[in-house]
Design a protein around this motif. Structure first.
Motif, PDB file in Angstrom:
ATOM      1  N   UNK A 117      11.482  -1.095  -7.631  1.00 62.86           N
ATOM      2  CA  UNK A 117      11.778  -1.892  -8.821  1.00 62.86           C
ATOM      3  C   UNK A 117      13.033  -1.413  -9.554  1.00 62.86           C
ATOM      4  N   UNK A 118      13.118  -0.101  -9.770  1.00 58.33           N
ATOM      5  CA  UNK A 118      14.197   0.414 -10.620  1.00 58.33           C
ATOM      6  C   UNK A 118      15.454   0.695  -9.807  1.00 58.33           C
ATOM      7  N   UNK A 119      15.346   1.508  -8.778  1.00 57.12           N
ATOM      8  CA  UNK A 119      16.542   1.871  -8.025  1.00 57.12           C
ATOM      9  C   UNK A 119      17.079   0.712  -7.192  1.00 57.12           C
ATOM     10  N   UNK A 120      16.290  -0.311  -7.005  1.00 55.82           N
ATOM     11  CA  UNK A 120      16.806  -1.512  -6.324  1.00 55.82           C
ATOM     12  C   UNK A 120      17.832  -2.249  -7.184  1.00 55.82           C
ATOM     13  N   UNK A 121      17.930  -1.889  -8.468  1.00 50.60           N
ATOM     14  CA  UNK A 121      18.886  -2.514  -9.387  1.00 50.60           C
ATOM     15  C   UNK A 121      20.264  -1.858  -9.354  1.00 50.60           C
ATOM     16  N   UNK A 122      20.396  -0.779  -8.626  1.00 51.01           N
ATOM     17  CA  UNK A 122      21.705  -0.133  -8.509  1.00 51.01           C
ATOM     18  C   UNK A 122      22.706  -1.139  -7.929  1.00 51.01           C
ATOM     19  N   UNK A 123      23.826  -1.286  -8.616  1.00 50.82           N
ATOM     20  CA  UNK A 123      24.904  -2.213  -8.233  1.00 50.82           C
ATOM     21  C   UNK A 123      24.501  -3.691  -8.305  1.00 50.82           C
ATOM     22  N   UNK A 149      22.265   3.160 -14.354  1.00 45.83           N
ATOM     23  CA  UNK A 149      21.856   3.242 -12.951  1.00 45.83           C
ATOM     24  C   UNK A 149      23.066   3.352 -12.028  1.00 45.83           C
ATOM     25  N   UNK A 150      24.087   2.536 -12.275  1.00 43.94           N
ATOM     26  CA  UNK A 150      25.271   2.556 -11.416  1.00 43.94           C
ATOM     27  C   UNK A 150      25.961   3.915 -11.443  1.00 43.94           C
ATOM     28  N   UNK A 151      25.990   4.527 -12.607  1.00 45.20           N
ATOM     29  CA  UNK A 151      26.610   5.847 -12.729  1.00 45.20           C
ATOM     30  C   UNK A 151      25.773   6.916 -12.026  1.00 45.20           C
ATOM     31  N   UNK A 152      24.471   6.942 -12.336  1.00 42.70           N
ATOM     32  CA  UNK A 152      23.616   8.022 -11.835  1.00 42.70           C
ATOM     33  C   UNK A 152      23.499   7.992 -10.320  1.00 42.70           C
ATOM     34  N   UNK A 153      23.496   6.801  -9.732  1.00 38.95           N
ATOM     35  CA  UNK A 153      23.318   6.686  -8.282  1.00 38.95           C
ATOM     36  C   UNK A 153      24.515   7.218  -7.506  1.00 38.95           C
ATOM     37  N   UNK A 154      25.650   7.336  -8.169  1.00 38.02           N
ATOM     38  CA  UNK A 154      26.876   7.783  -7.486  1.00 38.02           C
ATOM     39  C   UNK A 154      27.318   9.174  -7.926  1.00 38.02           C
ATOM     40  N   UNK A 155      26.606   9.776  -8.837  1.00 39.80           N
ATOM     41  CA  UNK A 155      26.954  11.090  -9.386  1.00 39.80           C
ATOM     42  C   UNK A 155      26.202  12.174  -8.617  1.00 39.80           C
ATOM     43  N   UNK A 156      26.926  13.062  -7.961  1.00 41.41           N
ATOM     44  CA  UNK A 156      26.304  14.129  -7.168  1.00 41.41           C
ATOM     45  C   UNK A 156      26.487  15.465  -7.875  1.00 41.41           C
ATOM     46  N   UNK A 157      25.361  16.116  -8.175  1.00 37.97           N
ATOM     47  CA  UNK A 157      25.371  17.415  -8.855  1.00 37.97           C
ATOM     48  C   UNK A 157      24.473  18.389  -8.115  1.00 37.97           C
ATOM     49  N   UNK A 158      24.954  19.580  -7.874  1.00 41.67           N
ATOM     50  CA  UNK A 158      24.168  20.625  -7.229  1.00 41.67           C
ATOM     51  C   UNK A 158      23.594  20.163  -5.884  1.00 41.67           C
ATOM     52  N   UNK A 159      24.373  19.341  -5.186  1.00 43.11           N
ATOM     53  CA  UNK A 159      23.960  18.897  -3.862  1.00 43.11           C
ATOM     54  C   UNK A 159      23.004  17.726  -3.852  1.00 43.11           C
ATOM     55  N   UNK A 160      22.741  17.135  -5.029  1.00 39.95           N
ATOM     56  CA  UNK A 160      21.836  15.987  -5.108  1.00 39.95           C
ATOM     57  C   UNK A 160      22.478  14.886  -5.940  1.00 39.95           C
ATOM     58  N   UNK A 161      22.125  13.638  -5.609  1.00 38.98           N
ATOM     59  CA  UNK A 161      22.488  12.562  -6.515  1.00 38.98           C
ATOM     60  C   UNK A 161      21.592  12.637  -7.746  1.00 38.98           C
ATOM     61  N   UNK A 162      22.147  12.261  -8.874  1.00 44.14           N
ATOM     62  CA  UNK A 162      21.411  12.373 -10.139  1.00 44.14           C
ATOM     63  C   UNK A 162      20.075  11.631 -10.068  1.00 44.14           C
ATOM     64  N   UNK A 163      20.048  10.504  -9.364  1.00 45.88           N
ATOM     65  CA  UNK A 163      18.821   9.713  -9.263  1.00 45.88           C
ATOM     66  C   UNK A 163      17.704  10.428  -8.503  1.00 45.88           C
ATOM     67  N   UNK A 164      18.010  11.549  -7.831  1.00 50.82           N
ATOM     68  CA  UNK A 164      16.988  12.276  -7.071  1.00 50.82           C
ATOM     69  C   UNK A 164      16.228  13.287  -7.921  1.00 50.82           C
ATOM     70  N   UNK A 165      16.748  13.649  -9.074  1.00 49.65           N
ATOM     71  CA  UNK A 165      16.083  14.661  -9.906  1.00 49.65           C
ATOM     72  C   UNK A 165      14.815  14.084 -10.541  1.00 49.65           C
TER      73      UNK A 165
END
Length: 570
Positions: free
Chosen positions: A558-564, A270-286
């Protein structure tokens, strides 16, 4: 919060200060060590000497392993709940540390289950000078075929014995002060359990049978090792029962370690995906990433809820209530395999980052694979589970309700399980009321319909089923369908105690419905499955009820609230 988070561990409730102290100090040991040093030791394959020294200094195994009446603490007790929590913590930080703990309890329990009271107190005292123990069961030529043990005790004229033979794949066999050895009497061929010390001159540690690993999994040999009656723990049928009952107690640790591995990996992903931006989106948005997180998070929550509830049944067990003998192999096998699936889902999110040496995930992805292979293969455990299908599905029995058992009582029955017989006669409480209590949730309703379809498959198969179940490939596929029912049942029971929301429960059953459909399709495709059974299997194929609002709430709240929420100290 159901998931373990070392940064919030003060929120845990324990019945006594000593229990809380053990967990807190263990977390501090690893957090003070830090991720960089953890990974350095992993890559250098450094044996876990530091952890062994920590355990000795804090006398942790004495507290965790010894039942009431042993050791120096007048308030001593053995608690499966406490073992569950400690095992989860060790899995969270690394399997090598967990393995040192796991094989130590395996090694000590044949002493505690045995007939030799003097040996019990001696082994308890020895934990102070050397807390490591080892379980000498497997042999190179025979593997899991424990009937064919070749280690022998040879009687001598003075009433003593000489032990000869070798054991293979024995964790801690390099350093253990207490090594329990399963073998046979040379003159009668009856089974015997006896104890040796790895520091003895007649004990030879030949090699570590696994390479490039922090764990020491020994091959050792006994060369006319002298044994007296003081070292003999049990004989005959009692020795056989003690061996199986030791595994009954200890294989539970495998599921809790898998939970810890997955929890740490989830935070890191989660910590990695929330900060990784690809193709103009954060990974967590796909969209596909959200589905992967949804499935992995739901599976981990299910694993944890099942483990908590299965712990209650182990602690409540007695001669009239042996339901733990179903829930225990489910914890060992089902939860561990769920862990493998979770790691594959998370790896699809991390992708190449999951190989990188500075990530906890890099070691976790390797270590999770070992869990289902320990203490009996998944097929052996499924064969045990499948024997209980008739009574579980068709012949329920009333029992007093088992409460949450996280208190300070001693688990008396686990060290007095008695003969290992009558397994197929064990009965269970009716599972349907548990599901009906959640019948306001659409995916629980679908799952209940799948259960009815599974019952129809069993009844429609007739006597052919008994012959088909001799085929392990067929039996395993059938067992996968069955195992979903008690697995989901205990999760529901646990969820009620933990106050889990309807949103979460409907989401868990979204996953369960898909799993049951997949297992049913696999069963239908087996060579041994006949045409009528194939048709009956199709009635179990169902799609979960889609609720995008609920799905999005779970993702966001529930899930993305666990980032960091957790980062291991560097």
């Amino acid at each position: 919060m159901v998931l373990f988070n070392p940064k919030q561990y003060k929120d845990r409730n324990y019945p006594d200060e000593r229990s809380a102290e053990i967990m807190k100090k263990t977390i501090e040991f690893f957090e003070n060590k830090g991720l960089a040093k953890l990974k350095e030791d992993f890559h250098s394959r450094e044996f876990t000497y530091d952890f062994a020294e920590f355990v000795k200094k804090e006398r942790i195994f004495e507290t965790l392993f010894l039942p009431k009446g042993y050791g120096e603490d007048p308030n001593q007790y053995y608690s499966t709940y406490r073992m569950f929590e400690f095992s989860e913590i060790l899995g969270f930080y690394g399997s090598a540390y967990w393995y040192m703990f796991h094989v130590s309890t395996l090694g000590l329990d044949p002493v505690l289950l045995g007939d030799n009271e003097e040996a019990k107190h001696k082994a308890a005292a020895k934990l102070k000078e050397n807390p490591l123990c080892a379980f000498g069961l497997s042999e190179r030529a025979h593997g899991a075929d424990i009937y064919s043990s070749e280690v022998k005790l040879y009687p001598q004229a003075d009433g003593t014995y000489l032990a000869q033979g070798s054991k293979y794949y024995i964790g801690n066999g390099n350093l253990a002060g207490t090594v329990t050895v399963f073998g046979k009497m040379a003159d009668t061929d009856e089974y015997v359990f006896f104890v040796v010390d790895s520091s003895h001159e007649k004990y030879e540690c030949i090699q570590n049978v696994i390479a490039q690993n922090q764990m020491y999994v020994a091959e050792f040999a006994l060369h006319d090792y002298p044994i007296t009656e003081a070292e003999i723990l049990s004989r005959g049928k009692k020795a056989w029962d003690d061996m199986l009952n030791t595994i009954n107690i200890c294989k539970f640790n495998i599921g809790s370690a898998s939970i810890g591995i997955c929890e740490h990996s989830l935070y890191e992903t989660l910590n990695h995906a929330a900060k990784r931006n690809l193709f103009g989106k954060y990974v967590t948005e796909f969209a596909h990433i959200q589905q992967l997180f949804f499935d992995s998070w739901c599976r981990i929550i299910g694993m944890k809820l099942f483990g908590l509830r299965a712990t209650d049944y182990l602690r409540a067990a007695n001669p009239e209530d042996r339901r733990y003998l179903l829930f225990n192999p489910l914890m060992k096998m089902k939860v561990a395999i769920q862990g493998e699936q979770v790691m594959e889902l998370l790896w699809d999110i991390l992708a190449a980052r999951g190989f990188e040496k500075d990530m906890y995930f890099e070691q976790a992805a390797v270590e999770i694979k070992g869990m289902p292979k320990l203490e009996g293969t998944k097929h052996v455990n499924m064969a045990l589970i499948a024997k209980l299908i008739p009574n579980y599905i068709f012949n329920p029995k009333e029992y007093p309700e088992v409460p949450r058992m996280n208190g300070g009582q001693n688990d008396d029955f686990l060290f007095n399980q008695g003969p290992t017989k009558g397994y197929g006669k064990i009965q269970f409480h009716d599972y349907m009321p548990t599901f009906k209590a959640l019948s306001h949730l659409p995916n629980v309703v679908v799952f209940m319909e799948q259960i009815e379809a599974f019952k129809e498959f069993l009844m429609g198969s007739g006597m052919d089923l008994m012959e088909q179940m001799k085929n392990f490939d067929f039996l395993y596929a059938l067992g996968e369908c069955f195992a979903m029912v008690p697995y989901a049942q205990l999760i529901c029971e646990s969820a009620k105690m933990e106050g889990i929301s309807d949103d979460i429960m409907d989401s868990l059953f979204d996953v369960f419905v898909r799993d049951m459909s997949r297992y049913a399709m696999d069963l239908a495709m087996k060579q041994a499955t006949n045409e009528k059974q194939q048709e009956l299997c199709t009635k179990m194929y169902r799609k979960p009820v889609v609720n995008l609002e609920r799905y999005n709430r779970i993702i966001k709240d529930e899930i993305y609230s666990l980032v960091d929420a957790y980062h291991m100290n560097p």
